[in-house]
Design an enzyme around this catalytic site. Sequence first.
Site, mmCIF file in Angstrom:
data_model
loop_
_atom_site.group_PDB
_atom_site.id
_atom_site.type_symbol
_atom_site.label_atom_id
_atom_site.label_comp_id
_atom_site.label_asym_id
_atom_site.label_seq_id
_atom_site.Cartn_x
_atom_site.Cartn_y
_atom_site.Cartn_z
ATOM 1 N NE ARG A 75 -0.731 -11.171 2.476
ATOM 2 C CZ ARG A 75 -1.938 -10.914 3.201
ATOM 3 N NH1 ARG A 75 -2.148 -12.049 4.170
ATOM 4 N NH2 ARG A 75 -2.895 -10.159 3.059
ATOM 5 C CB THR A 128 -7.716 -11.119 9.631
ATOM 6 O OG1 THR A 128 -8.028 -10.912 8.064
ATOM 7 C CG2 THR A 128 -8.402 -12.442 10.139
ATOM 8 C CG ASP A 132 -10.401 -15.046 6.906
ATOM 9 O OD1 ASP A 132 -9.841 -14.699 7.761
ATOM 10 O OD2 ASP A 132 -9.681 -15.247 5.712
ATOM 11 N NE ARG A 174 -6.627 -14.011 2.322
ATOM 12 C CZ ARG A 174 -5.416 -13.533 2.007
ATOM 13 N NH1 ARG A 174 -5.203 -14.111 0.666
ATOM 14 N NH2 ARG A 174 -4.867 -12.705 2.558
HETATM 15 O O1 F6P Z 1 -6.577 -10.745 4.850
HETATM 16 C C1 F6P Z 1 -6.946 -9.760 4.622
HETATM 17 C C2 F6P Z 1 -6.900 -9.076 3.088
HETATM 18 O O2 F6P Z 1 -7.068 -7.793 2.994
HETATM 19 C C3 F6P Z 1 -8.113 -9.642 2.242
HETATM 20 O O3 F6P Z 1 -9.306 -8.964 2.390
HETATM 21 C C4 F6P Z 1 -7.360 -9.493 0.927
HETATM 22 O O4 F6P Z 1 -7.883 -10.430 0.086
HETATM 23 C C5 F6P Z 1 -5.910 -9.499 1.190
HETATM 24 O O5 F6P Z 1 -5.603 -9.304 2.379
HETATM 25 C C6 F6P Z 1 -5.063 -8.481 0.287
HETATM 26 O O6 F6P Z 1 -3.804 -9.059 0.351
HETATM 27 P P1 F6P Z 1 -2.575 -7.951 0.126
HETATM 28 O O7 F6P Z 1 -2.335 -7.047 1.190
HETATM 29 O O8 F6P Z 1 -1.348 -8.937 0.222
HETATM 30 O O9 F6P Z 1 -2.860 -7.445 -1.129
#
Ligand code: F6P
Length: 362
Positions: A75, A128, A132, A174
């Site tokens: 990200r 994803t 969502d 999420r």
């Molecule tokens: O968007 C995918 C996801 O796995 C969500 O379900 C979750 O809230 C988030 O990403 C977790 O993000 P990270 O990988 O930054 O912990």
Amino acid sequence: MTKFRRIGVLTSGGDAPGMNAAIRAITRKALDCGVEVMGIIGGYSGLINENIIPLTARSVSNIITRGGTMLYSDRCLEFKTEEGMQKAINTCKKFNIDAIVAIGGDGTFRGATDLTLHGIPAIGVTGTIDNDVTATDYTVGFDTAMNTVLDFADKLRDTCESHARCNVIEVMGRDCGQIALMTGVASGAIAVCIPEVPFDEAEAIEKIKSAKAAGKRGFVVMVSEGVVYTDENGNSIPYGEVLCKKIQKETGVETKFARIAHAVRGGSPTLRDRLTASKMGLVAVELLLAGKSNRVVIEDDGVITDMDILFALTVDRMYKNKLKDGDLDRYSAEEIAEMEKICNKRREEINSLYKMSYEICK
Ligand code: F6P
């Protein structure tokens, strides 16, 4: 037909099973059409840092079965800055990348639309686990993630049954409760708690009590990570943890808490995800070759088609009640009505499945 010499492909945001299948389809389709393909490593960061490799039909061989993404993901905050964007554009110029296919979720599509605005045509492919992205019925990775949760829940049910216990399972998603809702129905969870529908805690506890009185031994309760409890000091606590303690206290059933967390994002993709990713990847390249950009590939009632990215992002904000001032100014009354229709379709699906989960899971 627009003649691109070379396109780039990247995966961004949370990884999702099936991203590799999309990379494979994009690469092979483009190469078949005489277009070279560069893999951008680590999402938009790869564009900023010039982390780029050529992809060939052979280098994407055998990845269709693999979870994760061979191009890696992140990200990237820097990409949201004008400076980061300029570096990305310079990289595209330096490597002669004429267009980009970006695989990911809503954040990825915001990046894709910014690239298009800066002169690099971009197409989004939905990838994803959360499902969502309101504009599409389906996002690549959702099915695999649900099947992973289902397997986890089934195993917990076995041991709950043996020991007359309850297990509260928290799943990712999420702010979207679809993984929890669908796996709740499919695993026979006695209660499902998601952000989209108000949760009647007393009713859920009563259901467990009466099922126990009727002889039920093992219970599963599915809670989405997006449901959060705020305590008297203003601290946010995952609601699943709170509910777990309440169930044990009020029903007398020994209750455990389990969080499947990121495991849900891994694993070999299901047939559904491999197939959908392959179809979407193909359409993405076709769109670019037809001279289209700033489109996102979506699934609508079983058909793989495409939509303007800005329109899709606006629908998404409308559904999530995040519309900003002026967001709708550029759209006609018909277009706004179309957006409302898409939002209502999703709300109705979720509400009716939620109702069903309460009717048949006892
Ligand atoms: O968007 C995918 C996801 O796995 C969500 O379900 C979750 O809230 C988030 O990403 C977790 O993000 P990270 O990988 O930054 O912990």
